[in-house]
Design a protein around this motif. Structure first.
Motif, PDB file in Angstrom:
ATOM      1  N   GLY A  85       4.634  76.710 -28.554  1.00 36.37           N
ATOM      2  CA  GLY A  85       3.345  76.036 -27.975  1.00 36.37           C
ATOM      3  C   GLY A  85       2.817  77.201 -26.789  1.00 36.37           C
ATOM      4  N   ILE A  86       1.833  77.763 -26.964  1.00 35.74           N
ATOM      5  CA  ILE A  86       1.027  78.657 -26.061  1.00 35.74           C
ATOM      6  C   ILE A  86      -0.228  78.157 -25.704  1.00 35.74           C
ATOM      7  N   PHE A  87      -0.260  77.969 -24.189  1.00 41.40           N
ATOM      8  CA  PHE A  87      -1.476  77.236 -23.479  1.00 41.40           C
ATOM      9  C   PHE A  87      -2.340  78.236 -22.652  1.00 41.40           C
ATOM     10  N   LEU A  88      -3.626  78.129 -23.042  1.00 45.59           N
ATOM     11  CA  LEU A  88      -4.627  79.340 -22.077  1.00 45.59           C
ATOM     12  C   LEU A  88      -4.642  78.737 -20.782  1.00 45.59           C
ATOM     13  N   LEU A  89      -4.048  79.348 -19.717  1.00 45.82           N
ATOM     14  CA  LEU A  89      -4.325  78.836 -18.213  1.00 45.82           C
ATOM     15  C   LEU A  89      -5.584  79.628 -17.829  1.00 45.82           C
ATOM     16  N   LYS A  90      -6.784  78.739 -17.446  1.00 43.58           N
ATOM     17  CA  LYS A  90      -7.910  79.555 -17.053  1.00 43.58           C
ATOM     18  C   LYS A  90      -8.152  79.967 -15.614  1.00 43.58           C
ATOM     19  N   MET A 128      10.873  85.699 -31.020  1.00 44.24           N
ATOM     20  CA  MET A 128      11.871  84.658 -30.959  1.00 44.24           C
ATOM     21  C   MET A 128      11.660  83.816 -32.102  1.00 44.24           C
ATOM     22  N   CYS A 129      10.547  83.443 -32.586  1.00 46.00           N
ATOM     23  CA  CYS A 129      10.533  82.506 -33.484  1.00 46.00           C
ATOM     24  C   CYS A 129       9.528  82.577 -34.611  1.00 46.00           C
ATOM     25  N   GLN A 130       9.084  81.587 -35.505  1.00 42.08           N
ATOM     26  CA  GLN A 130       8.505  81.797 -36.598  1.00 42.08           C
ATOM     27  C   GLN A 130       6.974  81.638 -36.669  1.00 42.08           C
ATOM     28  N   GLY A 131       6.311  81.343 -35.534  1.00 43.77           N
ATOM     29  CA  GLY A 131       4.821  80.935 -35.196  1.00 43.77           C
ATOM     30  C   GLY A 131       4.449  80.538 -33.791  1.00 43.77           C
ATOM     31  N   VAL A 132       3.102  80.360 -33.586  1.00 47.62           N
ATOM     32  CA  VAL A 132       2.743  79.862 -32.516  1.00 47.62           C
ATOM     33  C   VAL A 132       1.860  78.718 -32.551  1.00 47.62           C
ATOM     34  N   HIS A 133       1.792  77.853 -31.398  1.00 48.89           N
ATOM     35  CA  HIS A 133       0.725  76.886 -31.823  1.00 48.89           C
ATOM     36  C   HIS A 133      -0.157  76.752 -30.532  1.00 48.89           C
ATOM     37  N   LEU A 134      -1.563  77.281 -30.545  1.00 46.06           N
ATOM     38  CA  LEU A 134      -2.327  77.501 -29.448  1.00 46.06           C
ATOM     39  C   LEU A 134      -3.122  76.430 -28.874  1.00 46.06           C
ATOM     40  N   MET A 135      -3.064  76.256 -27.728  1.00 49.04           N
ATOM     41  CA  MET A 135      -3.848  75.231 -27.082  1.00 49.04           C
ATOM     42  C   MET A 135      -4.695  75.882 -25.983  1.00 49.04           C
ATOM     43  N   ALA A 136      -6.209  75.866 -26.218  1.00 44.75           N
ATOM     44  CA  ALA A 136      -6.963  76.259 -25.301  1.00 44.75           C
ATOM     45  C   ALA A 136      -8.019  75.163 -25.158  1.00 44.75           C
TER      46      ALA A 136
END
Length: 301
Positions: A214-219, A268-276
């Motif tokens: 899980g990758i989160f966009l910090l504003k 490290m892993c097989q993918g990303v889940h993006l949250m913006a």
């Protein structure tokens, strides 16, 4: 026909998904506008189901709308608001309308949301929901009675949080979800990549099911501090908050940080889940900066 997302898992592609919220009302225009910008950049778009216990359009209905516009969804299904009958009915309806990817969730507590006097159900939780999906896929209902009008063929996934304090609890829960039939895992927001690496090497290695970080966009620094204060289990490092605070353009710095984290996850892993949240339009820029190329694939069926 196998969905694009499921085929990408089979082909062991580096997976990219992104999250959108259904509308709060009857007009899906903004959701469609946001999701259209993600087309050909992600393998599937996650549609939330009452996230944070805040009222929004049905995730099933919103997912069908995306499908009608050629965008493949991962339909989130939470246990909070429906009993076993309602969950099965929605899963059968979702399948009949073309939805294939399901993320099985327990659901956030009512007290976190905007209808605090509502009654929660929680007859099932995520592991039992995964088991229920497996039953429907084999052609029986919750009570092991045959489905006279054909089995389903849903592709179920689950959530995971590699940053849980209890390592034994994390391992136990992960293994239960694997046993219950989870075919992919999307993680909560990752802020400690050392813990993600440890999780991948010590727990996730027991199976080859893909993990999407899980990758989160910090504003801004203010946004990061708010998350630290109000999102349980999240601890954004002071170094990142300081980068945002010192930046002339904090949002641009947040995009750079997210792109750096995508690159870290790639190793490290097989993918990303993006949250913006409310800036989903910036996800293509994050992916470009991380060197993730557009995705070629057929339209979902």
């Amino acid at each position: 026909m196998t969905s694009n997302f499921r085929q990408a898992v089979i082909d062991q592609k580096f997976l990219v998904t992104a999250e959108v919220a259904p509308p709060k009302g009857g007009n899906p225009a903004r959701m469609l506008e946001v999701a259209a910008k993600l087309k050909n950049r992600v393998h599937a778009v996650n549609v939330t189901d009452g996230s944070r216990a805040v009222l929004r359009m049905s995730s099933v209905a919103a997912s069908v709308i995306l499908l009608q516009h050629g965008i493949e969804p991962v339909c989130q299904v939470a246990c909070r608001d429906r009993n076993c009958i309602g969950l099965q009915a929605d899963l059968m309806g979702a399948y009949s309308l073309g939805i294939r990817n399901i993320l099985a969730l327990t659901g956030d507590p009512i007290k976190a949301g905007d209808h605090k006097k509502s009654r929660a159900v929680f007859e099932l939780e995520s592991v039992r929901l995964l088991k229920l999906i497996d039953k429907l896929n084999t052609g029986v209902d919750f009570n092991d009675k045959p489905l006279p009008d054909e089995a389903l063929s849903l592709f179920p996934g689950a959530a995971v949080d590699p940053q849980l304090k209890s390592w034994s609890g994390l391992q136990r829960r992960f293994e239960k979800k694997l046993e219950a039939g989870a075919q992919f895992f999307q993680s909560q927001m990752i802020t400690d990549f050392d813990k993600l690496d440890k999780f991948m090497n010590q727990i996730a290695c027991v199976d080859n099911k893909p993990i999407l970080a899980g990758i989160f966009l910090l504003k801004s620094a203010k946004n990061a501090r708010f998350i630290n204060n109000y999102v349980p289990g999240v601890n954004i490092p002071d170094s990142i908050i300081q980068r945002l605070a010192n930046a002339e353009k904090p949002l641009h710095e947040g995009i750079k940080i997210a792109a750096e984290q995508v690159k870290l996850a790639q190793s490290m892993c097989q993918g990303v889940h993006l949250m913006a949240v409310k800036r989903e339009d910036l996800i293509p820029e994050i992916l470009d900066l991380a060197g993730i190329k557009p995705i070629k694939g057929r339209s979902p069926s």
